[in-house]
Scaffold this motif. Sequence first.
Motif, PDB file in Angstrom:
ATOM      1  N   LYS A 192      -6.593   9.292   0.411  1.00 21.03           N
ATOM      2  CA  LYS A 192      -5.118   9.031   0.850  1.00 21.03           C
ATOM      3  C   LYS A 192      -4.925   7.514   0.297  1.00 21.03           C
ATOM      4  O   LYS A 192      -4.060   7.136  -0.245  1.00 21.03           O
ATOM      5  CB  LYS A 192      -4.914   9.195   2.248  1.00 21.03           C
ATOM      6  CG  LYS A 192      -3.382   8.663   2.627  1.00 21.03           C
ATOM      7  CD  LYS A 192      -3.118   9.132   4.099  1.00 21.03           C
ATOM      8  CE  LYS A 192      -1.793   8.746   4.419  1.00 21.03           C
ATOM      9  NZ  LYS A 192      -1.374   9.106   6.009  1.00 21.03           N
ATOM     10  N   ARG A 193      -5.773   6.663   0.629  1.00 20.20           N
ATOM     11  CA  ARG A 193      -5.742   5.285   0.451  1.00 20.20           C
ATOM     12  C   ARG A 193      -5.682   5.174  -1.273  1.00 20.20           C
ATOM     13  O   ARG A 193      -4.981   4.123  -1.972  1.00 20.20           O
ATOM     14  CB  ARG A 193      -6.903   4.385   0.923  1.00 20.20           C
ATOM     15  CG  ARG A 193      -6.916   4.483   2.375  1.00 20.20           C
ATOM     16  CD  ARG A 193      -5.423   3.637   2.829  1.00 20.20           C
ATOM     17  NE  ARG A 193      -5.467   3.498   4.556  1.00 20.20           N
ATOM     18  CZ  ARG A 193      -6.022   2.722   5.211  1.00 20.20           C
ATOM     19  NH1 ARG A 193      -6.634   1.715   4.546  1.00 20.20           N
ATOM     20  NH2 ARG A 193      -5.965   2.818   6.233  1.00 20.20           N
ATOM     21  N   LEU A 194      -6.502   5.850  -2.154  1.00 23.16           N
ATOM     22  CA  LEU A 194      -6.590   5.690  -3.414  1.00 23.16           C
ATOM     23  C   LEU A 194      -5.344   6.140  -4.013  1.00 23.16           C
ATOM     24  O   LEU A 194      -4.908   5.269  -4.910  1.00 23.16           O
ATOM     25  CB  LEU A 194      -7.678   6.728  -4.120  1.00 23.16           C
ATOM     26  CG  LEU A 194      -9.080   6.299  -3.775  1.00 23.16           C
ATOM     27  CD1 LEU A 194      -9.997   7.328  -4.182  1.00 23.16           C
ATOM     28  CD2 LEU A 194      -9.438   4.880  -4.693  1.00 23.16           C
ATOM     29  N   ARG A 195      -4.631   7.055  -3.649  1.00 21.92           N
ATOM     30  CA  ARG A 195      -3.343   7.413  -4.098  1.00 21.92           C
ATOM     31  C   ARG A 195      -2.135   6.455  -3.638  1.00 21.92           C
ATOM     32  O   ARG A 195      -1.518   6.219  -4.495  1.00 21.92           O
ATOM     33  CB  ARG A 195      -2.930   8.722  -3.163  1.00 21.92           C
ATOM     34  CG  ARG A 195      -1.309   9.216  -3.111  1.00 21.92           C
ATOM     35  CD  ARG A 195      -0.761   9.260  -4.569  1.00 21.92           C
ATOM     36  NE  ARG A 195      -1.115  10.373  -5.230  1.00 21.92           N
ATOM     37  CZ  ARG A 195      -0.683  10.759  -6.309  1.00 21.92           C
ATOM     38  NH1 ARG A 195      -0.074   9.919  -7.264  1.00 21.92           N
ATOM     39  NH2 ARG A 195      -1.057  11.822  -7.062  1.00 21.92           N
ATOM     40  N   SER A 196      -2.591   5.722  -2.729  1.00 25.32           N
ATOM     41  CA  SER A 196      -1.588   4.375  -2.354  1.00 25.32           C
ATOM     42  C   SER A 196      -1.780   3.405  -3.086  1.00 25.32           C
ATOM     43  O   SER A 196      -0.855   2.662  -3.571  1.00 25.32           O
ATOM     44  CB  SER A 196      -1.813   3.855  -0.813  1.00 25.32           C
ATOM     45  OG  SER A 196      -0.947   2.872  -0.640  1.00 25.32           O
ATOM     46  N   CYS A 197      -3.118   3.152  -3.779  1.00 31.46           N
ATOM     47  CA  CYS A 197      -3.380   2.208  -4.766  1.00 31.46           C
ATOM     48  C   CYS A 197      -2.742   2.435  -5.912  1.00 31.46           C
ATOM     49  O   CYS A 197      -1.973   1.423  -6.534  1.00 31.46           O
ATOM     50  CB  CYS A 197      -4.882   2.128  -4.852  1.00 31.46           C
ATOM     51  SG  CYS A 197      -5.949   1.370  -3.509  1.00 31.46           S
ATOM     52  N   LEU A 198      -2.846   3.812  -6.321  1.00 33.04           N
ATOM     53  CA  LEU A 198      -2.092   4.047  -7.624  1.00 33.04           C
ATOM     54  C   LEU A 198      -0.651   3.966  -7.508  1.00 33.04           C
ATOM     55  O   LEU A 198      -0.096   3.711  -8.329  1.00 33.04           O
ATOM     56  CB  LEU A 198      -2.418   5.670  -7.933  1.00 33.04           C
ATOM     57  CG  LEU A 198      -1.530   6.104  -9.049  1.00 33.04           C
ATOM     58  CD1 LEU A 198      -2.232   5.539 -10.367  1.00 33.04           C
ATOM     59  CD2 LEU A 198      -2.263   7.818  -9.401  1.00 33.04           C
ATOM     60  N   ASN A 199       0.039   4.285  -6.294  1.00 28.75           N
ATOM     61  CA  ASN A 199       1.473   4.390  -6.168  1.00 28.75           C
ATOM     62  C   ASN A 199       1.843   2.812  -6.314  1.00 28.75           C
ATOM     63  O   ASN A 199       3.052   2.505  -6.834  1.00 28.75           O
ATOM     64  CB  ASN A 199       1.967   5.015  -4.978  1.00 28.75           C
ATOM     65  CG  ASN A 199       1.653   6.364  -4.867  1.00 28.75           C
ATOM     66  OD1 ASN A 199       1.794   6.976  -5.935  1.00 28.75           O
ATOM     67  ND2 ASN A 199       1.784   6.999  -3.681  1.00 28.75           N
ATOM     68  N   GLN A 200       1.283   1.808  -5.553  1.00 22.74           N
ATOM     69  CA  GLN A 200       1.533   0.418  -5.740  1.00 22.74           C
ATOM     70  C   GLN A 200       1.416  -0.168  -7.116  1.00 22.74           C
ATOM     71  O   GLN A 200       2.276  -0.684  -7.514  1.00 22.74           O
ATOM     72  CB  GLN A 200       0.474  -0.308  -4.857  1.00 22.74           C
ATOM     73  CG  GLN A 200       0.292  -0.173  -3.549  1.00 22.74           C
ATOM     74  CD  GLN A 200      -0.437  -0.937  -2.678  1.00 22.74           C
ATOM     75  OE1 GLN A 200      -0.681  -2.060  -2.961  1.00 22.74           O
ATOM     76  NE2 GLN A 200      -1.267  -0.454  -1.628  1.00 22.74           N
ATOM     77  N   MET A 201       0.405   0.315  -7.835  1.00 22.36           N
ATOM     78  CA  MET A 201       0.470  -0.308  -9.114  1.00 22.36           C
ATOM     79  C   MET A 201       1.698   0.476 -10.050  1.00 22.36           C
ATOM     80  O   MET A 201       2.125  -0.309 -10.880  1.00 22.36           O
ATOM     81  CB  MET A 201      -0.840   0.046  -9.906  1.00 22.36           C
ATOM     82  CG  MET A 201      -2.164  -0.390  -9.247  1.00 22.36           C
ATOM     83  SD  MET A 201      -1.809  -2.397  -9.186  1.00 22.36           S
ATOM     84  CE  MET A 201      -1.922  -2.839 -10.937  1.00 22.36           C
ATOM     85  N   SER A 202       1.576   1.580  -9.963  1.00 25.50           N
ATOM     86  CA  SER A 202       2.958   2.349 -10.706  1.00 25.50           C
ATOM     87  C   SER A 202       4.363   1.787 -10.496  1.00 25.50           C
ATOM     88  O   SER A 202       5.107   1.530 -11.128  1.00 25.50           O
ATOM     89  CB  SER A 202       2.839   3.915 -10.350  1.00 25.50           C
ATOM     90  OG  SER A 202       1.747   4.632 -10.924  1.00 25.50           O
ATOM     91  N   ALA A 203       4.551   1.467  -9.122  1.00 25.66           N
ATOM     92  CA  ALA A 203       5.674   0.741  -8.705  1.00 25.66           C
ATOM     93  C   ALA A 203       6.173  -0.567  -9.223  1.00 25.66           C
ATOM     94  O   ALA A 203       7.098  -0.955  -9.466  1.00 25.66           O
ATOM     95  CB  ALA A 203       5.856   0.594  -7.204  1.00 25.66           C
ATOM     96  N   GLN A 204       5.065  -1.256  -9.778  1.00 26.22           N
ATOM     97  CA  GLN A 204       5.016  -2.740 -10.464  1.00 26.22           C
ATOM     98  C   GLN A 204       5.081  -2.472 -11.951  1.00 26.22           C
ATOM     99  O   GLN A 204       5.284  -3.381 -12.993  1.00 26.22           O
ATOM    100  CB  GLN A 204       3.948  -3.505 -10.171  1.00 26.22           C
ATOM    101  CG  GLN A 204       3.914  -3.885  -8.508  1.00 26.22           C
ATOM    102  CD  GLN A 204       2.914  -4.641  -8.153  1.00 26.22           C
ATOM    103  OE1 GLN A 204       2.805  -5.809  -8.436  1.00 26.22           O
ATOM    104  NE2 GLN A 204       1.862  -4.199  -7.367  1.00 26.22           N
TER     105      GLN A 204
END
Length: 530
Positions: free
Chosen positions: A248-260
């Motif tokens: 779940k946290r790995l998915r969150s990392c990816l989402n954070q980078m994609s958002a930027q």
Amino acid sequence: MLKVIIADDEERVCRLIHMLIDWQALNMELAGTASNGLEALELVRTCHPDILITDIRMPGCHGLELIERAKQEQPQLEIVIISGYAHFEYAQSAIRHGVGDYLLKPIDKTELMQTMRKLADRCRSRRKLGSEVEDLRRSSREDKQQLQGRLMQDLLARRLERPTAEKLWDEYRFRVPQGEYVQIALLKMDYDAQRFSEASLSIIEEKAEKAFQAELGPLCTQMLFAQSGSETGALLCYVPEQQKAVRKRLRSCLNQMSAQCALFGNVAFSMAVSPVVMRAEDLVRACGEVRLTVLERLTEGTGKLLEGLPPPSGIDREGALGACRALAQMSVEELNAQAALEAVSGICEAVARTPHVRGSEIMQLVLDAGGLFLQRADVKDGEQQAEAFAAQCERLSCAEQLYGALQALLETQIQQILERQRSGATRPIRVARQYVQQHYHEPITLEQVCEATGFSVSYFSALFKKETGEGFVKYLTRVRISHAKELLQQTNLPVAEICARVGYNDIKHFTQMFKKETNLSPAQYRKLYG
């Protein structure tokens, strides 16, 4: 104590930043505030601050101009820019001017403190603060971190072979924790290198590591990082009970980078995760699998968390490359651009008619086809061009872009051949090369080639070396060995028959020349690549 200046045309923003920073904890002081760029520049000149926090757009002196002029006044000044989503284009320019970090509005206290702490460390490092004992302790910690970081770098670069628990400890000061899961996550960034600055790449690397640390730090007992071009690799150690939370946290990392992504231009992120392992001996396998898994973005699309490698599709790789080889030969010999396009179309069709084709299979087909064409085109710096082509393909995000890159490579090479042919001095060299390609399996002599080109032996030898950078005999050997390599890869013919087919009548001499060119015997080459 470090000095800080805050510049923003909104007084309430200056007050907010002042309130959010724990000045005492950071051993910092506020040296002044400015409501426009000119005031801020004057404060830089008079107060000599260590850190400047500034809005990207202000009256009096534009934020970008302020950054540039402040850096001229004080090159070591650390700068943090405050940006809203509406000002991404200005933030991109500021990054290229060398700012230390950026923060998005609304300002988050935790992120602000982390940024200030990072910049404070940089400042103090430059000023060589700290006691001798602390310096020694820091050095010891950094040595261990450096060694462990090299482990991840060596894994990503495929430099680590047959690891054991003893080797990992002796060379990297790393142990696989007993009873814990070890997993490798690979964050992949696809981008256009020609339109992307090194400053942006550096900040993205920092943001990626920060995201991993923030999200996975509380769950992992150990984390190792490495950056390699467009990749951020993370080795994660955690107890089995945390597996779902880690995903779940790995998915969150990816989402954070994609958002930027919009801040940096045309960039796309994907993440692949290896299977979990529990032994040192399995690390190389896990890293190899995660590298193949991340290529699934070519078929699945970017922005996804990729897990599990699909089975081979059974694509007719040899059939596709066989057709491509013939068309590549035709396109080079006849300078036929249409044949080059048909070669690319053949690759596309082979993929299209194969269900569930892997992204890694598409990548390998395209790289092999590009290598075949460069070989047929007899490019002088073919190996370097093949490496550059592979590096370009690694930054592409879908199969269509790969096909486009392959087509561009073929068209460029044909154009370069045409340009070389316009020079009369290269005509005898071209004739000689064509003669070699047609007669390499025969006992060719230099005199025969000179007769075909109409030049004396001495003149032709000097001209050939000048135009190609190598002697005729070396070129002939390279052509014969190149064809021998193809036969070893694609057929089960005995080595003695391959020797005869490529123009040698002495198998011992053939083996010596083959080993000289490849550092492998024919049998070893077939075992590795056949």
